[in-house]
Design a protein around this motif. Structure first.
Motif, PDB file in Angstrom:
ATOM      1  N   MET A   1       0.885  -1.158   0.077  1.00 25.16           N
ATOM      2  CA  MET A   1      -0.149  -0.150  -0.036  1.00 25.16           C
ATOM      3  C   MET A   1       0.958   1.284  -0.090  1.00 25.16           C
ATOM      4  N   PRO A   2       0.638   2.297  -0.873  1.00 27.26           N
ATOM      5  CA  PRO A   2       1.466   3.266  -0.972  1.00 27.26           C
ATOM      6  C   PRO A   2       1.334   4.265   0.336  1.00 27.26           C
ATOM      7  N   ILE A   3       2.573   4.860   0.630  1.00 29.07           N
ATOM      8  CA  ILE A   3       2.470   5.699   2.031  1.00 29.07           C
ATOM      9  C   ILE A   3       2.207   7.012   1.498  1.00 29.07           C
ATOM     10  N   GLU A   4       1.675   7.984   2.464  1.00 28.48           N
ATOM     11  CA  GLU A   4       1.146   9.141   2.402  1.00 28.48           C
ATOM     12  C   GLU A   4       2.189  10.431   2.278  1.00 28.48           C
ATOM     13  N   GLN A   5       3.493  10.126   2.805  1.00 28.57           N
ATOM     14  CA  GLN A   5       4.449  10.977   2.724  1.00 28.57           C
ATOM     15  C   GLN A   5       4.759  11.373   1.495  1.00 28.57           C
ATOM     16  N   VAL A   6       5.548  12.745   1.384  1.00 21.57           N
ATOM     17  CA  VAL A   6       5.942  13.340  -0.008  1.00 21.57           C
ATOM     18  C   VAL A   6       7.424  13.126  -0.171  1.00 21.57           C
ATOM     19  N   TYR A   7       7.520  12.414  -1.251  1.00 25.22           N
ATOM     20  CA  TYR A   7       8.871  12.106  -1.906  1.00 25.22           C
ATOM     21  C   TYR A   7       9.009  12.716  -3.347  1.00 25.22           C
ATOM     22  N   PRO A   8       9.411  14.046  -3.310  1.00 22.19           N
ATOM     23  CA  PRO A   8       9.658  14.610  -4.619  1.00 22.19           C
ATOM     24  C   PRO A   8      10.903  14.057  -5.349  1.00 22.19           C
ATOM     25  N   ASP A   9      10.708  14.260  -6.519  1.00 23.94           N
ATOM     26  CA  ASP A   9      11.858  13.779  -7.494  1.00 23.94           C
ATOM     27  C   ASP A   9      13.067  14.473  -7.181  1.00 23.94           C
ATOM     28  N   VAL A  10      13.087  15.561  -6.491  1.00 25.93           N
ATOM     29  CA  VAL A  10      14.424  16.261  -6.168  1.00 25.93           C
ATOM     30  C   VAL A  10      14.390  16.833  -4.813  1.00 25.93           C
ATOM     31  N   TYR A  11      15.432  16.620  -3.999  1.00 31.79           N
ATOM     32  CA  TYR A  11      15.297  17.405  -2.764  1.00 31.79           C
ATOM     33  C   TYR A  11      16.883  18.030  -2.721  1.00 31.79           C
ATOM     34  N   ASN A  12      17.022  19.150  -2.372  1.00 30.38           N
ATOM     35  CA  ASN A  12      18.224  19.862  -2.113  1.00 30.38           C
ATOM     36  C   ASN A  12      18.429  20.080  -0.738  1.00 30.38           C
ATOM     37  N   HIS A  13      19.854  19.656  -0.376  1.00 27.69           N
ATOM     38  CA  HIS A  13      20.135  19.876   1.192  1.00 27.69           C
ATOM     39  C   HIS A  13      21.642  20.616   1.255  1.00 27.69           C
ATOM     40  N   GLU A  14      21.731  21.748   1.429  1.00 28.15           N
ATOM     41  CA  GLU A  14      23.034  22.208   1.264  1.00 28.15           C
ATOM     42  C   GLU A  14      23.704  21.949   0.034  1.00 28.15           C
ATOM     43  N   GLU A  15      24.850  21.517  -0.276  1.00 32.38           N
ATOM     44  CA  GLU A  15      25.534  21.233  -1.336  1.00 32.38           C
ATOM     45  C   GLU A  15      24.908  20.009  -2.258  1.00 32.38           C
ATOM     46  N   LEU A  16      24.275  19.091  -1.411  1.00 34.46           N
ATOM     47  CA  LEU A  16      23.845  17.844  -1.840  1.00 34.46           C
ATOM     48  C   LEU A  16      22.380  17.865  -2.385  1.00 34.46           C
ATOM     49  N   THR A  17      22.240  17.084  -3.624  1.00 31.27           N
ATOM     50  CA  THR A  17      20.919  17.097  -4.370  1.00 31.27           C
ATOM     51  C   THR A  17      20.663  15.462  -4.352  1.00 31.27           C
ATOM     52  N   PHE A  18      19.589  15.258  -3.884  1.00 36.32           N
ATOM     53  CA  PHE A  18      18.791  13.877  -3.605  1.00 36.32           C
ATOM     54  C   PHE A  18      17.795  13.838  -4.753  1.00 36.32           C
ATOM     55  N   ARG A  19      18.300  12.922  -5.882  1.00 36.48           N
ATOM     56  CA  ARG A  19      17.223  13.068  -7.012  1.00 36.48           C
ATOM     57  C   ARG A  19      16.937  11.431  -7.302  1.00 36.48           C
ATOM     58  N   ARG A  20      15.391  11.291  -7.597  1.00 36.73           N
ATOM     59  CA  ARG A  20      14.963  10.015  -8.176  1.00 36.73           C
ATOM     60  C   ARG A  20      15.948   9.502  -9.114  1.00 36.73           C
ATOM     61  N   TRP A  21      16.257   8.447  -9.122  1.00 38.10           N
ATOM     62  CA  TRP A  21      16.870   7.644 -10.116  1.00 38.10           C
ATOM     63  C   TRP A  21      16.294   7.637 -11.407  1.00 38.10           C
ATOM     64  N   SER A  22      16.796   7.812 -12.540  1.00 39.75           N
ATOM     65  CA  SER A  22      16.370   7.790 -13.954  1.00 39.75           C
ATOM     66  C   SER A  22      17.193   7.165 -14.777  1.00 39.75           C
ATOM     67  N   MET A  23      16.617   6.903 -15.956  1.00 40.43           N
ATOM     68  CA  MET A  23      17.703   6.205 -17.070  1.00 40.43           C
ATOM     69  C   MET A  23      18.797   6.974 -17.317  1.00 40.43           C
ATOM     70  N   ASP A  24      18.985   8.407 -17.096  1.00 47.04           N
ATOM     71  CA  ASP A  24      19.879   9.231 -17.306  1.00 47.04           C
ATOM     72  C   ASP A  24      20.984   9.014 -16.369  1.00 47.04           C
ATOM     73  N   ASP A  25      20.770   8.195 -15.334  1.00 40.45           N
ATOM     74  CA  ASP A  25      21.701   8.005 -14.223  1.00 40.45           C
ATOM     75  C   ASP A  25      22.402   6.583 -14.471  1.00 40.45           C
ATOM     76  N   ALA A  26      22.018   5.779 -15.242  1.00 39.07           N
ATOM     77  CA  ALA A  26      22.523   4.367 -15.392  1.00 39.07           C
ATOM     78  C   ALA A  26      24.207   4.295 -15.458  1.00 39.07           C
ATOM     79  N   GLU A  27      24.466   5.350 -16.351  1.00 36.53           N
ATOM     80  CA  GLU A  27      26.106   5.235 -16.431  1.00 36.53           C
ATOM     81  C   GLU A  27      26.896   5.310 -15.252  1.00 36.53           C
ATOM     82  N   ALA A  28      26.178   6.579 -14.572  1.00 34.58           N
ATOM     83  CA  ALA A  28      27.081   7.036 -13.262  1.00 34.58           C
ATOM     84  C   ALA A  28      26.658   6.089 -12.104  1.00 34.58           C
ATOM     85  N   LEU A  29      25.342   5.245 -12.194  1.00 35.14           N
ATOM     86  CA  LEU A  29      25.139   4.158 -11.074  1.00 35.14           C
ATOM     87  C   LEU A  29      26.027   2.880 -11.398  1.00 35.14           C
ATOM     88  N   SER A  30      26.076   2.497 -12.712  1.00 32.66           N
ATOM     89  CA  SER A  30      27.063   1.476 -12.955  1.00 32.66           C
ATOM     90  C   SER A  30      28.613   1.752 -12.405  1.00 32.66           C
TER      91      SER A  30
END
Length: 129
Positions: A1-30
């Motif tokens: 069951m999906p939860i009700e919290q908010v998980y945006p595609d991108v969240y910034n904290h100071e110099e860090l960026t938390f970003r939902r994985w996408s196909m564009d990230d495959a090379e970096a993830l590998s």
């Protein structure tokens, strides 16, 4: 069951960026996974000794599908354009979530782990009830 919290595609904290994985990230993830296999193998079920780009693409698709289905929330963690690792919120109940973090092995002992956790907790405690 999906939860009700908010998980945006991108969240910034100071110099860090938390970003939902996408196909564009495959090379970096590998590349990050391949750098970090010895550290990841015990803890991360998707870790393999060598992760080809195609496998990373499949993983990014799975992470994206789980995100939009409201089941699981995995993110790449970036410092500018450099992938430093990954993080995830894994819902375990109505009001509980496990947090997981991995830092690319070539970047450990540089304070990233603490900064990533600080960003995740800042996000959770500011954005959620």
């Amino acid at each position: 069951m999906p939860i009700e919290q908010v998980y945006p595609d991108v969240y910034n904290h100071e110099e860090l960026t938390f970003r939902r994985w996408s196909m564009d990230d495959a090379e970096a993830l590998s590349a990050a996974s391949n750098d970090s296999y010895n550290a990841l193998a015990e803890w991360i079920p998707w870790a393999t000794p060598v992760m080809p780009i195609g496998m990373a693409e499949d993983l990014c698709i799975r992470f994206e599908d789980e995100h939009y289905a409201g089941k699981d929330f995995a993110f790449g963690v970036w410092d500018e354009k450099k992938l430093i690792g990954g993080a995830a919120f894994h819902p375990t109940g109505e009001h509980t979530t496990n947090v997981k973090v991995w830092i690319r092995s070539t970047l450990t002992d540089k304070g990233y782990g603490a900064r990533v956790l600080e960003g995740l907790f800042d996000w959770a405690f500011k954005e959620w009830d």
